[in-house]
Design a protein around this motif. Structure first.
Motif, short mmCIF file in Angstrom:
data_model
loop_
_atom_site.label_atom_id
_atom_site.label_comp_id
_atom_site.label_asym_id
_atom_site.label_seq_id
_atom_site.Cartn_x
_atom_site.Cartn_y
_atom_site.Cartn_z
N LYS A 113 12.13 -0.63 2.76
CA LYS A 113 10.92 -0.35 1.98
C LYS A 113 10.34 -1.60 1.34
O LYS A 113 9.69 -1.54 0.29
CB LYS A 113 11.19 0.71 0.91
CG LYS A 113 11.57 2.07 1.47
CD LYS A 113 11.74 3.09 0.36
CE LYS A 113 12.08 4.46 0.95
NZ LYS A 113 12.23 5.49 -0.10
N GLU A 114 10.55 -2.75 1.99
CA GLU A 114 9.96 -4.00 1.52
C GLU A 114 8.66 -4.21 2.28
O GLU A 114 8.52 -5.08 3.15
CB GLU A 114 10.93 -5.16 1.72
CG GLU A 114 12.20 -5.03 0.88
CD GLU A 114 13.17 -6.17 1.11
OE1 GLU A 114 12.90 -6.98 2.03
OE2 GLU A 114 14.18 -6.25 0.40
N TYR A 115 7.66 -3.39 1.91
CA TYR A 115 6.41 -3.38 2.66
C TYR A 115 5.59 -4.64 2.41
O TYR A 115 4.78 -5.04 3.27
CB TYR A 115 5.59 -2.14 2.29
CG TYR A 115 6.33 -0.85 2.54
CD1 TYR A 115 6.67 -0.45 3.83
CD2 TYR A 115 6.70 -0.02 1.48
CE1 TYR A 115 7.34 0.73 4.06
CE2 TYR A 115 7.38 1.17 1.71
CZ TYR A 115 7.70 1.54 3.00
OH TYR A 115 8.37 2.71 3.22
N LEU B 139 -1.34 -1.63 0.08
CA LEU B 139 -0.76 -1.98 1.38
C LEU B 139 -1.68 -1.57 2.52
O LEU B 139 -1.88 -2.33 3.48
CB LEU B 139 0.61 -1.30 1.53
CG LEU B 139 1.73 -1.84 0.64
CD1 LEU B 139 2.96 -0.97 0.74
CD2 LEU B 139 2.09 -3.28 1.02
N LEU B 140 -2.25 -0.37 2.43
CA LEU B 140 -3.17 0.08 3.48
C LEU B 140 -4.41 -0.80 3.54
O LEU B 140 -4.91 -1.11 4.63
CB LEU B 140 -3.56 1.54 3.24
CG LEU B 140 -2.46 2.58 3.49
CD1 LEU B 140 -2.91 3.96 3.04
CD2 LEU B 140 -2.10 2.61 4.98
N VAL B 141 -4.91 -1.21 2.37
CA VAL B 141 -6.07 -2.10 2.37
C VAL B 141 -5.71 -3.44 2.97
O VAL B 141 -6.47 -4.02 3.76
CB VAL B 141 -6.60 -2.26 0.93
CG1 VAL B 141 -7.67 -3.34 0.86
CG2 VAL B 141 -7.16 -0.95 0.42
N LYS C 57 2.52 6.15 8.28
CA LYS C 57 3.59 6.51 7.37
C LYS C 57 3.17 6.30 5.92
O LYS C 57 3.39 7.17 5.05
CB LYS C 57 4.83 5.66 7.68
CG LYS C 57 6.05 5.98 6.84
CD LYS C 57 7.23 5.14 7.29
CE LYS C 57 8.47 5.46 6.47
NZ LYS C 57 9.63 4.63 6.88
N LEU C 58 2.52 5.17 5.64
CA LEU C 58 2.05 4.90 4.28
C LEU C 58 0.97 5.89 3.86
O LEU C 58 0.93 6.35 2.72
CB LEU C 58 1.51 3.47 4.19
CG LEU C 58 2.53 2.34 4.36
CD1 LEU C 58 1.83 0.99 4.34
CD2 LEU C 58 3.60 2.39 3.28
N HIS C 59 0.09 6.23 4.82
CA HIS C 59 -0.96 7.22 4.52
C HIS C 59 -0.36 8.58 4.18
O HIS C 59 -0.79 9.26 3.23
CB HIS C 59 -1.90 7.32 5.73
CG HIS C 59 -2.95 8.37 5.58
ND1 HIS C 59 -2.97 9.50 6.36
CD2 HIS C 59 -3.99 8.47 4.73
CE1 HIS C 59 -3.98 10.25 6.00
NE2 HIS C 59 -4.64 9.65 5.02
N THR C 60 0.66 8.98 4.93
CA THR C 60 1.31 10.26 4.67
C THR C 60 2.00 10.25 3.31
O THR C 60 1.91 11.21 2.53
CB THR C 60 2.32 10.58 5.78
OG1 THR C 60 1.65 10.57 7.05
CG2 THR C 60 2.96 11.93 5.56
N ARG C 61 2.72 9.16 3.02
CA ARG C 61 3.40 9.08 1.72
C ARG C 61 2.41 9.02 0.57
O ARG C 61 2.67 9.58 -0.50
CB ARG C 61 4.31 7.84 1.70
CG ARG C 61 5.52 7.96 2.59
CD ARG C 61 6.49 6.83 2.33
NE ARG C 61 7.70 6.97 3.13
CZ ARG C 61 8.73 6.13 3.07
NH1 ARG C 61 8.69 5.10 2.24
NH2 ARG C 61 9.80 6.32 3.83
#
Length: 885
Positions: free
Chosen positions: A292-294, A354-356, A333-337
């Motif tokens: 989880k080190e995004y 992160l998504l941006v 995955k990030l969008h779902t979380r």
């Protein structure tokens, strides 16, 4: 806030204190003023830092020792991270010690003889005149030299070198003699170079001659070869070379193939080592995602895109495609979380950034806001369904228990169970209110700051789409209105009958929950419209609580008729009263006290509940009037519920002679005594209790219910009049009905000339009946008894006057007797005669002939005085001082 700084390169990687370090990376600041911190191995190096661009910073290392990170801090991005390290060490530097320096991008200049200096920054050409230069202090500025020699230069290595520029720049203060000496030095140096070439030839004459002989021999051998092989030896030479190549290939093909394979392997290994970061990135991405080190994933992906984003190498493109697929999976995955609730706001903001950073297609922050709003709406619906189900379960259990106990005949246990069930439903509603208020406050505290950061562009670089402000406002209003609707359903609909203490506790607890939610919304600085919705709910619930207390008091007052035991509680100035007036005052005071303690006082930014002219104040007065009129109705029912009973008129004395007792509800006492007690209760309530209720309103700071009190006073006055008329009808009519039969009882002759010496017996019966009436009403009504005695006396006087007018008075004795009886009746009822009664008696006396002689007058006085002596006790009892109220 911008992205945090990331250091990806440093040169050199090690060095002693003071080493000039070039730092490369990303987001290293937008300007020199944006750079606010630089630490190398934990040492602050900001003072020596020189900001070049957002990707480059030059600084001097501090007194650090050992390996450490290079941390850059900017105003726009905050504290950054480092993927490389610098090693500091301490050593003694000597004059011949080499040191690692960063090689500048500009190529060093070439010297005339084709050599390059070791360090372009340290090379200084020697002075051609052999004189020492003057240093940096020159007489002529560089601008003036450019004007004098626009196309020239003072650098010895330039093609456009101008000697005048050089002399003005370096020897402007040199004397003429020194310049002449320098010229001689330059000439001697040039001559020595020429003499050196000639002496070299003289010293090596033999070698030069041998070389000439060899050249002649080579010329002769070349001519001989031409004669033998011709002028074109290249074909035969080419054939020989090709034959040698073929033979060499046959001899060394295996060795060469192994060498080629080794070269390819070496080249592949070299490629792998050179681009190790690219080839290891897919596995590194998987490992960092598991940990989880995004942030590391984003940094590595950005770096690899910058380095290999435009590559044409197929292998690199294949690896990049695999990396892109992993990044797309990570985005999903990030969008779902980010959308999965519940989630912490900080964690959600982290996913948004992160998504941006990964260039996710869509507005991640807006999606997060919508997901939070939908979760809040669903959560409130779930809370509602949960507590509705608990209520249904409570009702179901109540029905089963009632059915079982009803079959067993235990009705009192069923009643107790009903009360427990009502309390259980109230507790469920209170828990529902607390849960809904907590959910609204908690999730709006997450939603609103998230939205504010979104519109402040803290979560994304692009501005919000048009209309998003209105959409957010509609979301907040929709959530608050749904909360408002559910709270109205929860708090203002049903809930069962509970005790006063339980009602107060639940009301205070629910108001506390609503106000805590409202205070939390005030801290968020929300728009006024959603705040007004919550404020209206609190205000309506306060009005509802006030109404509940008033309705409870109204219900209890309506039931007073069933609680009346007719036991005298107190003897007052207005007669003997039961507990009803005190119960009315108690019930009303308890309701007003509960209103004052629970709902009258407003919270933060809440309006006054009972403002003048407002609907709640009118509702308070209306319910107060209903309660007071319900009390009057209860008294009316108690007083007149036996009005259809008949007196036992066979003997008036028996009907009037009834025992006096503190309890007037027994079968031995007639309902007329209860009628009098009800009248005393009504008068005491009108004179005392209503004043106390008005005082209670003022004590608790509530509007004075003057209109309601006046309506109750009027109703009580009408009730007292009705009771008086009823009492007169049932008590006075039988008394009047006995006068005429008693008057002619015994057929006494009154037509003789002898004057009578006493009144007929019916007059004494009237006086005794009036004394009995007076004793009865005085035992119950006290000073207020005069009203009833007065009305009975007035009726008696009217009947006597009527009978006197109808009887013949031809004889002297008859006239004397009629005047005597009127006089004695007037004397007996002196304290109770009204103006109408006086008129009746005056009319009766006016129709009787006057006394003509002194003998008749003297006889009249003798009889009257004898009557006063005989009836002294009776007259005192009937004419005692009484206040007409």
């Amino acid at each position: 806030m911008g992205p945090p700084p990331v250091v990806t390169g440093v040169s050199p990687k090690e060095g002693p204190p003071g080493t000039r370090v070039t730092i490369r990376g990303e987001f290293l600041g937008t300007s020199a003023f944006d750079l606010i911190g630089l630490k190398i191995c934990g040492c602050d190096c900001l003072l020596s830092a020189e900001w070049k661009s957002k990707n480059k910073i030059v600084a001097r290392s501090g007194p650090c020792k050992g390996r450490g990170d290079i941390i850059v801090t900017t105003k726009s991005g905050g504290e950054g991270t480092s993927t490389v390290q610098f090693r500091g060490y301490h050593e003694s530097i000597g004059p011949v010690k080499e040191s690692a320096v960063w090689v500048e991008e500009a190529a060093p200049p070439s010297l005339p003889w084709g050599r390059r200096p070791m360090s372009p920054t340290t090379y200084t050409p020697p002075d051609p005149l052999g004189l020492s230069t003057e240093g940096d202090d020159c007489k002529f500025p560089e601008e003036d030299l450019h004007e004098l020699f626009p196309d020239g230069s003072g650098n010895l290595t330039d093609e456009n070198f101008q000697p005048g520029w050089y002399l003005l720049e370096h020897h402007s203060n040199t004397s003429y003699e020194d310049l002449k000496a320098g010229m001689v030095f330059l000439q001697r140096k040039v001559e020595s170079q020429k003499e050196g070439h000639l002496s070299f030839l003289k010293a090596n004459t033999g070698a030069v001659m041998d070389q000439l002989d060899r050249l002649v021999l080579l010329k002769n051998m070349f001519e001989e070869d031409q004669r033998k092989n011709g002028k074109e030896p290249l074909p035969s030479l080419q054939a020989a070379i090709e034959e040698s190549i073929t033979l060499a290939d046959s001899l060394f093909s295996e060795i060469l193939s192994r060498k080629e394979n080794a070269d390819k392997t070496r080249e592949a290994l070299s490629l792998l080592m050179r681009h190790k970061f690219l080839f290891q990135l897919p596995a590194s991405i998987d490992n960092n995602i598991k940990k989880k080190e995004y942030d590391l994933v984003v940094n590595d992906y950005t770096r690899v895109k910058n380095l290999f984003g435009n590559t044409d190498i197929k292998l690199f493109q294949k690896i990049l495609a695999e990396i892109d697929k992993k990044i797309e999976d990570l985005k999903e995955k990030l969008h779902t979380r980010m959308k999965t609730m519940p989630i912490n706001v900080q964690e959600q903001i982290k996913y948004i950034k992160l998504l941006v950073s990964l260039n996710w297609e869509g507005d991640a922050a807006w999606v997060a806001i919508i997901s939070r709003k939908e979760y809040l709406m669903n959560l409130m619906n779930k809370v509602k369904d949960h507590f509705k189900q608990k209520e249904e379960q409570e009702l179901s259990d109540k029905g089963k228990r009632k059915s079982k106990e009803s079959s067993e005949g235990a009705w009192w246990a069923a009643c107790a169970e009903c009360a427990r069930c009502a309390g259980g439903l109230s507790a469920v509603r209170a828990a529902w209110c607390a849960a809904a208020c907590g959910a609204l406050a908690a999730h709006l505290h997450a939603l609103w700051p998230l939205a504010r950061r979104y519109f402040a562009r803290d979560l994304a670089g692009e501005p919000a789409a048009p209309g998003r402000h209105e959409q957010l406002k509609e979301m907040i209003i929709a959530a608050v209105e749904q909360f408002s609707s559910q709270m109205r359903t929860c708090l203002m609909c049903g809930g069962g009958a509970v005790s006063a203490d339980t009602l107060r506790l639940r009301l205070v607890a629910n108001l506390r929950s609503l106000r805590e939610a409202y205070d939390s919304l005030l801290k968020l600085d929300l728009p006024s419209q959603p705040l007004s919705v919550v404020e209206k709910v609190i205000f309506d619930y306060r009005v509802y609580g006030m109404t509940c207390f008033l309705q409870r008091a109204h219900k209890r007052v309506k039931a007073l008729a069933d609680k009346e035991t007719w036991k005298i509680e107190e003897y007052t100035d207005y007669g003997a009263i039961t507990k009803l007036p005190h119960l009315l005052e108690t019930y009303t005071r308890e309701a007003l006290s509960a209103i004052h303690k629970c709902v009258a006082t407003g919270g933060r930014r809440e309006g006054a509940l009972l403002a003048a002219g407002g609907e709640p104040a009118a509702e308070l007065l209306r319910h107060t009037q209903l309660t007071l009129l319900a009390y009057v109705a209860a008294l009316h029912r108690l007083a007149l519920q036996h009005a259809d009973q008949d007196f036992n008129n066979t003997s008036l004395s028996v009907a009037l002679d009834q025992p006096l007792d503190e309890s007037v509800g027994g079968a031995e006492s007639g309902w007329q005594r209860r009628l009098l007690v009800a009248a005393a209760n009504a008068q005491y309530t009108r004179r005392v209790t209503l004043q106390n209720i008005a005082t209670d309103f003022n004590t608790f700071g509530l509007p004075n219910p003057s209109q309601a009190l006046q309506a109750c006073k009027d109703a009580l006055g009408n009730l007292e009049s009705t009771i008086a008329e009823t009492y007169l009808e049932h008590k006075g009519d039988p008394l009047v009905g006995t006068i005429e039969p008693s008057m002619y009882m015994g057929h006494q002759r009154i037509d003789t000339n002898d004057l009578p010496n006493d009144a007929r017996p019916y007059l004494y019966e009237i006086i005794n009946n009036l004394i009995a009436v007076h004793a009865e009403v005085d035992s119950v009504c006290g000073a207020a008894a005069a009203r009833y005695v007065r009305d009975v006396c007035e009726t008696v006087c009217e009947e006597v006057a009527r009978l006197g007018a109808c009887s013949p008075r031809a004889s002297r004795s008859a006239a004397f007797l009629a005047r005597l009886e009127c006089t004695l009746l007037r004397l007996a009822c002196a304290s109770h005669l009204t103006h109408k009664a006086e008129n009746y008696l005056q009319e009766a006396l006016a129709g009787i002939p006057p006394l003509e002689n002194e003998e008749d007058k003297k006889q009249m006085d003798i009889v009257v005085e004898g009557f006063k002596k005989r009836m002294e006790l009776q007259l005192a009892s009937l004419n005692c001082n009484m206040e007409i109220i």
